[in-house]
Every structure is written in C-alpha cells, then in structure tokens.
Design a protein around this motif. Sequence first.
Motif, PDB file in Angstrom:
ATOM      1  N   GLU A 156      99.212 -44.838-132.352  1.00 23.63           N
ATOM      2  CA  GLU A 156      99.546 -43.412-132.429  1.00 23.63           C
ATOM      3  C   GLU A 156      98.371 -42.551-131.967  1.00 23.63           C
ATOM      4  N   LEU A 157      97.156 -42.917-132.362  1.00 25.99           N
ATOM      5  CA  LEU A 157      95.974 -42.153-131.945  1.00 25.99           C
ATOM      6  C   LEU A 157      95.833 -42.146-130.429  1.00 25.99           C
ATOM      7  N   LEU A 158      96.045 -43.305-129.796  1.00 24.42           N
ATOM      8  CA  LEU A 158      95.936 -43.380-128.344  1.00 24.42           C
ATOM      9  C   LEU A 158      97.045 -42.578-127.667  1.00 24.42           C
ATOM     10  N   THR A 159      98.233 -42.598-128.244  1.00 27.45           N
ATOM     11  CA  THR A 159      99.349 -41.826-127.689  1.00 27.45           C
ATOM     12  C   THR A 159      99.047 -40.333-127.710  1.00 27.45           C
ATOM     13  N   VAL A 160      98.529 -39.839-128.809  1.00 25.64           N
ATOM     14  CA  VAL A 160      98.193 -38.420-128.911  1.00 25.64           C
ATOM     15  C   VAL A 160      97.039 -38.086-127.963  1.00 25.64           C
ATOM     16  N   ALA A 161      96.070 -38.988-127.833  1.00 27.47           N
ATOM     17  CA  ALA A 161      94.956 -38.760-126.905  1.00 27.47           C
ATOM     18  C   ALA A 161      95.465 -38.664-125.466  1.00 27.47           C
ATOM     19  N   ARG A 162      96.463 -39.467-125.123  1.00 26.32           N
ATOM     20  CA  ARG A 162      97.063 -39.377-123.781  1.00 26.32           C
ATOM     21  C   ARG A 162      97.657 -37.994-123.542  1.00 26.32           C
ATOM     22  N   PHE A 163      98.342 -37.478-124.539  1.00 26.44           N
ATOM     23  CA  PHE A 163      98.946 -36.146-124.420  1.00 26.44           C
ATOM     24  C   PHE A 163      97.876 -35.064-124.303  1.00 26.44           C
ATOM     25  N   VAL A 164      96.861 -35.139-125.156  1.00 23.40           N
ATOM     26  CA  VAL A 164      95.811 -34.120-125.192  1.00 23.40           C
ATOM     27  C   VAL A 164      94.978 -34.130-123.909  1.00 23.40           C
ATOM     28  N   ARG A 165      94.878 -35.289-123.271  1.00 20.42           N
ATOM     29  CA  ARG A 165      94.108 -35.400-122.026  1.00 20.42           C
ATOM     30  C   ARG A 165      94.563 -34.378-120.994  1.00 20.42           C
ATOM     31  N   ASP A 166      95.846 -34.072-120.972  1.00 20.86           N
ATOM     32  CA  ASP A 166      96.402 -33.147-119.983  1.00 20.86           C
ATOM     33  C   ASP A 166      96.588 -31.738-120.530  1.00 20.86           C
ATOM     34  N   SER A 167      95.924 -31.416-121.628  1.00 18.47           N
ATOM     35  CA  SER A 167      96.038 -30.092-122.251  1.00 18.47           C
ATOM     36  C   SER A 167      94.701 -29.362-122.133  1.00 18.47           C
ATOM     37  N   PRO A 168      94.567 -28.474-121.152  1.00 22.25           N
ATOM     38  CA  PRO A 168      93.306 -27.748-120.987  1.00 22.25           C
ATOM     39  C   PRO A 168      92.910 -27.013-122.267  1.00 22.25           C
ATOM     40  N   GLY A 169      91.636 -27.070-122.611  1.00 24.86           N
ATOM     41  CA  GLY A 169      91.126 -26.424-123.807  1.00 24.86           C
ATOM     42  C   GLY A 169      91.124 -27.312-125.032  1.00 24.86           C
ATOM     43  N   SER A 170      91.646 -28.534-124.914  1.00 27.36           N
ATOM     44  CA  SER A 170      91.715 -29.454-126.051  1.00 27.36           C
ATOM     45  C   SER A 170      90.805 -30.663-125.870  1.00 27.36           C
ATOM     46  N   GLU A 171      89.764 -30.504-125.079  1.00 25.68           N
ATOM     47  CA  GLU A 171      88.893 -31.629-124.770  1.00 25.68           C
ATOM     48  C   GLU A 171      88.212 -32.201-126.012  1.00 25.68           C
ATOM     49  N   ALA A 172      87.706 -31.326-126.884  1.00 19.01           N
ATOM     50  CA  ALA A 172      87.017 -31.808-128.086  1.00 19.01           C
ATOM     51  C   ALA A 172      87.970 -32.575-128.992  1.00 19.01           C
ATOM     52  N   MET A 173      89.191 -32.094-129.102  1.00 19.53           N
ATOM     53  CA  MET A 173      90.210 -32.786-129.902  1.00 19.53           C
ATOM     54  C   MET A 173      90.485 -34.164-129.313  1.00 19.53           C
ATOM     55  N   GLY A 174      90.623 -34.243-128.003  1.00 12.17           N
ATOM     56  CA  GLY A 174      90.878 -35.522-127.340  1.00 12.17           C
ATOM     57  C   GLY A 174      89.758 -36.514-127.540  1.00 12.17           C
ATOM     58  N   ILE A 175      88.531 -36.041-127.453  1.00 11.91           N
ATOM     59  CA  ILE A 175      87.379 -36.927-127.652  1.00 11.91           C
ATOM     60  C   ILE A 175      87.371 -37.458-129.078  1.00 11.91           C
ATOM     61  N   ALA A 176      87.676 -36.615-130.060  1.00 13.27           N
ATOM     62  CA  ALA A 176      87.735 -37.054-131.458  1.00 13.27           C
ATOM     63  C   ALA A 176      88.850 -38.075-131.664  1.00 13.27           C
ATOM     64  N   LEU A 177      89.988 -37.879-131.016  1.00 15.39           N
ATOM     65  CA  LEU A 177      91.096 -38.825-131.130  1.00 15.39           C
ATOM     66  C   LEU A 177      90.735 -40.179-130.532  1.00 15.39           C
ATOM     67  N   VAL A 178      90.086 -40.178-129.373  1.00 20.20           N
ATOM     68  CA  VAL A 178      89.676 -41.439-128.748  1.00 20.20           C
ATOM     69  C   VAL A 178      88.644 -42.147-129.621  1.00 20.20           C
ATOM     70  N   ALA A 179      87.699 -41.402-130.184  1.00 19.02           N
ATOM     71  CA  ALA A 179      86.704 -42.007-131.077  1.00 19.02           C
ATOM     72  C   ALA A 179      87.374 -42.652-132.286  1.00 19.02           C
ATOM     73  N   ALA A 180      88.361 -41.960-132.871  1.00 19.52           N
ATOM     74  CA  ALA A 180      89.093 -42.531-134.004  1.00 19.52           C
ATOM     75  C   ALA A 180      89.870 -43.771-133.572  1.00 19.52           C
ATOM     76  N   TYR A 181      90.457 -43.737-132.377  1.00 21.29           N
ATOM     77  CA  TYR A 181      91.176 -44.912-131.860  1.00 21.29           C
ATOM     78  C   TYR A 181      90.236 -46.104-131.729  1.00 21.29           C
ATOM     79  N   LEU A 182      89.055 -45.869-131.170  1.00 25.43           N
ATOM     80  CA  LEU A 182      88.105 -46.970-130.975  1.00 25.43           C
ATOM     81  C   LEU A 182      87.649 -47.577-132.303  1.00 25.43           C
ATOM     82  N   LYS A 183      87.618 -46.769-133.365  1.00 24.00           N
ATOM     83  CA  LYS A 183      87.285 -47.285-134.691  1.00 24.00           C
ATOM     84  C   LYS A 183      88.458 -48.048-135.299  1.00 24.00           C
ATOM     85  N   ALA A 184      89.676 -47.598-135.031  1.00 19.07           N
ATOM     86  CA  ALA A 184      90.860 -48.162-135.675  1.00 19.07           C
ATOM     87  C   ALA A 184      91.398 -49.406-134.975  1.00 19.07           C
TER      88      ALA A 184
END
Length: 128
Positions: free
Chosen positions: A82-110
């Motif tokens: 789920e974290l990776l799926t949301v990160a995929r969506f956020v990747r294409d949302s300008p202005g949400s870069e920090a959110m995407g980076i946090a999601l990817v970091a959480a994915y890498l931990k999980a």
Amino acid sequence: MLISTLAAAATLAIVAQDQTALRAAPRDSAQQQTVLTQGDTLEVRGEKQDFLQVYDHRRERAGYVRASQVRRTSLSNADAVELLTVARFVRDSPGSEAMGIALVAAYLKAAPAQAIDAEPFDILGTLA
C-alpha cells in the motif's frame, strides 16, 4: 528478533499538509509546540478524541496532531504494498515531493529485503 517485532508493531503518522500544528494537548486551543510540514514523520503513541498522541524524533518533541491532517501507517510487511502504491500516485502530484519521499522511506522500512527492487529508488529520483 525483538527489533524486527518492534519495527513491525511501530505505527507512523506522515504529515499530509503543511502548517499542521503539533499541540501540547488534544484540543485546538492548546499551546502550539511547533508547525509541521508535509512529509514530516511522527511516531504514533496513542489516540485521544480526534487527535493522535505523537513523538517527533527529529525535533525531540511530543505532542498531539489532528488525525485528519496525517496519514497513519504501520511498518508491517502487509502495509508495504500500500505504501508503494500511494508513493506511485504521489510521484505524479506536483507539490507533494516531501510526502512521496516519506512514503518511500516508510516502504523501504516495511518491505522485506527480497521484495525491494529498483522502483522505489526510481520514485525517489523522480521526487528529488
């Protein structure tokens, strides 16, 4: 073994919007400790009314945030997809870069190590 069990049980709150107040108590009139920005990651320690009791390790500060202003997730293997799926969506949302980076970091931990491929790092590169 104990460390992986604790990591699996950890619940995170990723701040979803800028100007989110970290408050001293679970109410809107409580003193504001600091202002959080999108992508800040907090450890969830409890829940009271519509607020989450959290700890911000970066600022070494505890407090409360409105539950509606964060995205809760755990670091269990089950939540990794789920974290990776949301990160995929956020990747294409300008202005949400920090959110995407946090999601990817959480994915890498999980995610289990054998499940990690190049995609999360590609998403990080795009967001950076």
